[in-house]
Scaffold this active site. Structure first.
Site, PDB file in Angstrom:
ATOM      1  N   SER A  42     -25.744  21.337   5.573  1.00 37.76           N
ATOM      2  CA  SER A  42     -24.760  20.168   5.500  1.00 37.76           C
ATOM      3  C   SER A  42     -25.666  18.730   5.979  1.00 37.76           C
ATOM      4  O   SER A  42     -26.518  18.837   6.841  1.00 37.76           O
ATOM      5  CB  SER A  42     -23.656  20.300   6.681  1.00 37.76           C
ATOM      6  N   ALA A  43     -25.404  17.800   5.094  1.00 37.39           N
ATOM      7  CA  ALA A  43     -26.183  16.651   5.257  1.00 37.39           C
ATOM      8  C   ALA A  43     -26.182  15.858   6.627  1.00 37.39           C
ATOM      9  O   ALA A  43     -26.898  15.327   7.270  1.00 37.39           O
ATOM     10  CB  ALA A  43     -25.959  15.418   4.132  1.00 37.39           C
ATOM     11  N   HIS A  44     -24.855  15.911   7.235  1.00 36.81           N
ATOM     12  CA  HIS A  44     -24.572  15.186   8.178  1.00 36.81           C
ATOM     13  C   HIS A  44     -25.422  15.459   9.752  1.00 36.81           C
ATOM     14  O   HIS A  44     -25.251  14.955  10.889  1.00 36.81           O
ATOM     15  CB  HIS A  44     -23.142  14.856   8.505  1.00 36.81           C
TER      16      HIS A  44
ATOM     17  N   ASN B 244     -24.369  27.245  16.686  1.00 42.92           N
ATOM     18  CA  ASN B 244     -24.209  25.754  17.026  1.00 42.92           C
ATOM     19  C   ASN B 244     -23.574  25.373  18.402  1.00 42.92           C
ATOM     20  O   ASN B 244     -24.183  23.981  18.898  1.00 42.92           O
ATOM     21  CB  ASN B 244     -23.061  25.249  15.988  1.00 42.92           C
TER      22      ASN B 244
ATOM     23  N   GLN C 255     -27.136  24.507  11.197  1.00 43.16           N
ATOM     24  CA  GLN C 255     -27.861  23.989  12.658  1.00 43.16           C
ATOM     25  C   GLN C 255     -29.215  23.929  12.546  1.00 43.16           C
ATOM     26  O   GLN C 255     -29.862  23.211  13.485  1.00 43.16           O
ATOM     27  CB  GLN C 255     -27.135  24.564  13.950  1.00 43.16           C
TER      28      GLN C 255
ATOM     29  N   THR D 263     -16.429  15.409 -10.139  1.00 38.36           N
ATOM     30  CA  THR D 263     -17.492  14.621 -10.330  1.00 38.36           C
ATOM     31  C   THR D 263     -18.410  14.602  -9.102  1.00 38.36           C
ATOM     32  O   THR D 263     -17.806  14.549  -8.055  1.00 38.36           O
ATOM     33  CB  THR D 263     -16.798  13.188 -10.822  1.00 38.36           C
TER      34      THR D 263
ATOM     35  N   CYS E  47     -15.788  21.056  16.825  1.00 38.38           N
ATOM     36  CA  CYS E  47     -14.673  21.349  15.955  1.00 38.38           C
ATOM     37  C   CYS E  47     -13.541  22.171  16.802  1.00 38.38           C
ATOM     38  O   CYS E  47     -12.570  21.943  16.522  1.00 38.38           O
ATOM     39  CB  CYS E  47     -15.122  22.416  14.880  1.00 38.38           C
TER      40      CYS E  47
END
Ligand SMILES: Cc1ncc(COP(=O)(O)O)c(C=O)c1O
Length: 398
Positions: free
Chosen positions: A199-201, A151, A179, A237, A324
């Site tokens: 990861s979607a974002h 990353n 990535q 859920t 991060c």
């Protein structure tokens, strides 16, 4: 002032079409996918549809796709889940020194619980040597986790080869593809992986949704127990709106990725070619085996945080180290692992491009960046110290 976002490796904006696909699931289609009535069935159909899109995109089966709350959660599930399920077979785990904290920290936590950990070094460009993986494998090795691409520096690892070695040695292989998913093609069969995190974002989808591919014969324990959602591997859920957004984002990548990556490679190449012309500017990471959108440099006598802030004042959003860890003042573990000294690692800047960047954005950055570097060097205490050290040495010699 022009605003240029070049921090797409940290996160991406949600594509308008993704947002439109998600909207009904916040309002009219609010059912719980476990309910038997029509609201529940609408949610269940949407969940199944996204699961199919993700499976299809990496050559997996639908029942091998486990939705999670993030890429970090997918990494934790892969590592802790496999470690606990296979602890009677062996207690040895292998990873690399440049992994994301979402991999390194669970590995280090497991070490405290009695597992054995081998952290493999990388070369100057950030590559893991597959033969070092082979040598490190022991009779009690249960898992190897090596990221698909880094990353921070963008180096793409020889995953197919490492996967082949793990398969031959009957050891599970996990790769963190957070990535790479949506940027370079992924085929779990060709890559010989058993577990793969996404990861979607990072691909124009929403935050708070991830996915772990788990080959259907992998022995793995869940981290979250409860109503046995996601094949019993992640109770809670389902976040249907987020999962629908993830599915839509992946569907869009399929059509758009090839052209977009060609464009980004062109822009990124210009950026690298021009930035390394700045005096004492160096490229971090591999010159060819790197993500199409990643450029990472270190500048002598400069502090990355100051450079990032100065660029931000000029409208350019970039990062130093990874998002991060950018709040931490510690030098990036990735840059130290590729052999940079702490003061060199502190002078790093990551520019990561995305689909909304243009040639004008690159031109703007190439105009602003050299000026920022020059300005900061004039007031740099590092440069002063370095100059006085040199003068000092010169005075001694004469
Ligand atoms: C390589 C890598 N792995 C894992 C993660 C964590 O993903 P998430 O932000 O979805 O938790 C990131 C995020 O920056 C990443 O770059």
């Amino acid at each position: 002032m022009r605003k240029v976002y070049m921090d797409y490796a940290a996160t991406t904006p949600v594509d308008d079409r993704v947002l439109e696909a998600m909207k009904p699931f916040f309002s009219k289609k609010y059912g719980n996918a476990s309910s038997m009535h029509s609201y529940g069935q609408d949610a269940k159909n949407a969940l199944d549809n996204s699961r199919h899109i993700l499976a299809d995109s990496i050559n997996a089966k639908n029942n091998e796709i486990v939705f999670t709350g993030s890429g970090s959660e997918a990494d934790n599930l892969a590592i802790k889940g496999v470690a606990f399920a296979n602890r009677f077979k062996g207690k040895h785990i292998i990873t690399s020194s440049i992994e994301h904290h979402a991999v390194l920290e669970p590995c280090e936590w497991l070490e405290k619980q009695g597992f054995d950990l081998t952290i493999l070094p990388v070369d100057k460009s950030g590559l893991v040597d597959p033969s070092a993986v082979e040598t490190a494998i022991r009779k009690d090795t249960i898992l190897v986790s090596i990221m698909h691409a880094n990353n921070e520096i963008g180096t793409i690892e020889p995953i197919d080869e490492i996967g082949r070695i793990c398969k031959e040695n009957d050891v599970y292989f996990h790769t963190d593809a957070v990535q790479t998913f949506g940027k370079i093609s992924i085929d779990i069969e060709k890559m010989n992986v058993d577990l793969l995190s996404t990861s979607a974002h990072k691909l124009y989808g929403p935050k708070g949704v991830g996915c772990l591919y788990v080959r259907d014969d992998v022995k793995i324990e869940p981290l979250i127990h409860g109503g046995k959602h996601e094949f019993g591997l992640r109770s809670s859920t389902e976040n249907i709106a987020g999962i629908v957004g993830f599915g839509k984002a992946v569907e869009l990548r399929k059509g758009e990725m090839p052209t977009e990556m060609r464009n980004l490679t062109k822009l990124r190449t210009i950026l690298i070619k021009e930035v390394i012309k700045i005096e004492d500017a160096h490229l971090n990471g591999h010159s060819e085996l790197r993500l199409p959108n990643n450029a990472n440099f270190w500048f002598k006598f400069i502090e990355g945080e100051s450079l990032m802030m100065d660029l931000s004042l000029n409208g350019v959003s970039a990062s130093t180290g990874s998002a991060c860890s950018s709040k931490s003042l510690k030098a990036s573990h990735v840059l130290l692992a590729i052999g940079l000294k702490p003061e060199e690692a502190h002078g790093s800047l990551r520019l990561s491009l995305g689909k909304y960047n243009t040639a004008e954005d690159v031109e703007y950055v190439l105009n602003v960046l050299p000026k920022s570097v020059e300005k900061l060097r004039k007031i740099s205490p590092f440069k002063r110290d370095w100059n006085s050290e040199n003068n000092f040495e010169k005075n001694i010699r004469t």
